[in-house]
Design a protein around this motif. Structure first.
Motif, PDB file in Angstrom:
ATOM      1  N   TYR A  84      -3.877 -30.105  -2.531  1.00 48.82           N
ATOM      2  CA  TYR A  84      -2.539 -29.627  -2.181  1.00 48.82           C
ATOM      3  C   TYR A  84      -2.628 -28.268  -1.504  1.00 48.82           C
ATOM      4  N   LEU A  85      -1.732 -28.044  -0.542  1.00 49.70           N
ATOM      5  CA  LEU A  85      -1.565 -26.715   0.017  1.00 49.70           C
ATOM      6  C   LEU A  85      -0.771 -25.878  -0.977  1.00 49.70           C
ATOM      7  N   ASP A  86      -0.718 -24.568  -0.764  1.00 51.67           N
ATOM      8  CA  ASP A  86       0.026 -23.678  -1.656  1.00 51.67           C
ATOM      9  C   ASP A  86       1.505 -24.049  -1.738  1.00 51.67           C
ATOM     10  N   ASP A  87       2.064 -24.637  -0.662  1.00 53.84           N
ATOM     11  CA  ASP A  87       3.482 -25.008  -0.664  1.00 53.84           C
ATOM     12  C   ASP A  87       3.739 -26.377  -1.281  1.00 53.84           C
TER      13      ASP A  87
END
Length: 131
Positions: A84-87
């Protein structure tokens, strides 16, 4: 911000009341509701869609770009891993199952925008070098 204590008793639907209130106060409707957004646009009431705002600040990733990620879990298909990306954007890592729990570099292969959000597909950079 201003609190409006009144009511538009002649109007039954909540969305219609919000649109009327925005017109009366020359305000802006802030929403994440797709249908309310469309009603506001149709009625020429200024509207800010929170989903559009969230999408506008998400990082742009392009095929060929390299990202450092941590593979968290299995994907739906055989041999996939998920990161996952941070967002919160999901990255499906092809051939990533063996890297679960590890931080690796991946190469973006494609980006898919769906009604549920954005999905990014990638493959481990290590595999790209071997090919």
């Amino acid at each position: 911000m201003e609190i409006y204590e009144g009511d538009f008793e002649e109007i039954q639907e909540v969305d219609s009341k919000l649109v009327k209130l925005a017109k009366v106060m020359t305000g802006i409707v802030v929403t994440n509701d797709f249908n309310l957004n469309k009603v506001c646009e149709f009625q020429k009431v200024p509207v800010l869609n929170i989903n559009d705002l969230a999408n506008a600040v998400k990082p742009i990733v392009l095929p060929g770009e390299v990202l450092a990620v941590q593979v968290i879990k299995d994907g739906k298909e055989q041999n996939q891993g998920v990161a996952y990306l941070d967002d919160g954007t999901m990255i499906v890592v092809e051939e990533g199952k063996n890297y679960i729990g590890q931080h690796i570099e991946v190469v973006i292969t494609s980006v898919l925008q769906t009604s549920a959000g954005r999905m990014i597909f990638a493959k481990p950079k290590l595999l790209e070098k071997a090919l």
